[in-house]
Design a protein around this motif. Sequence first.
Motif: not given
Length: 371
Positions: A180-199
């Motif tokens: 079983i292999f599992q990979g995940a990407l997470d964008l976490s923070g106090d951002y709003g709908w702009d989803l910034q920043p992606f770095n």
Amino acid sequence: MKKNYLILLMAILLSVGSFPLLAQEEEEEEDWSMYDELELVDESNVKRFAKPTIVGLSPTRFLSVSYDQQLGYDMNLSTARFPASGSSGWGVDETAPISETGRVNFTGGMRFNSNIPIISKSNLVWQSGLNYMRVGYNIGSIEAEQGASGLTQILDERGLNNLNWTNTFFVPISEENFFIFQGALDLSGDYGWDLQPFNTVRWSLAAVYAKRVSERKRWGLGLARTYRVGNLNYVPVVMYDVTSADRKWGTEILFPARAHGRYNFSKNALLLFGYELEGQSYRINEFSVGNNSYEIRRGELRPRIELQKQLSGPFWMHFQAGYRIDWTFNADELEGSREFFRGFFGTQEYGMINNLSNTVYFNIGLSFVTL
């Protein structure tokens, strides 16, 4: 004479008309000699693969919507130091001065999870899902000393959000063994709908080698790169799923992420009891100066019970109740947004040392499942 001609004509017509019948009979006659070189199929030589589940497990949720809420608790925050990597930070075991306190009336928000089959074959199963989790705060009675960070106000106004994309691959290599292999990407923070920043997208990865011993038991060992308790960590993984002979009792364990005992009331209702670790690293934009990223390492231990019951067809509901124990709410400043490894025993300094008192929590949701 005419009679003789008539008899002769009939004989000719009958003989001519019989040619197609004879030809058809010759064409339909099977020449079995052409199969002399062929062998019968031996089913013992057919490649068989391990199945991805065992009997008795809780249903797999394709789509799930839930609401999670924690009851009131106290929040104590230290002052923030910039940069955290400098000499002004606090060590892991040192006590930082408390400069900001607040009574959190409740913490909660909506959650959406998906786990959609992309490929479903005997030799490969690929499932992919987008997930969202809202952690909103209602904070009252804020007391802050001069020079306080103001984090309580930021959390009260903006909360924390997590957007996740997870891909899971089940790869059998024999009738019993699989990966079983599992990979995940997470964008976490106090951002709003702009989803910034992606770095500041963080990634996790896990790999497990496992064996399906029987239709009622499977186990596995592996390794994971995870943020489940806030900080980046590398941990061993132990999987152990088993169902009793009467299919009433069982376990669903993926240690250390979660471990549950299970009791099946029937095919339509079951009870889970155990714990889960939850968390991620959340960027606070107001504190992230320049290319640095200031991140709260939120991690929680959740002992709990969960009732799952079928409503109609593939639609199930669940109700979860438990106790939220603060694992960590400390913060790091990451220079250039680059992550580092602290693990359980690292002595790197924190930019902020915080603590939350423990509290009761509830989660209720609706799911579209497959058994």
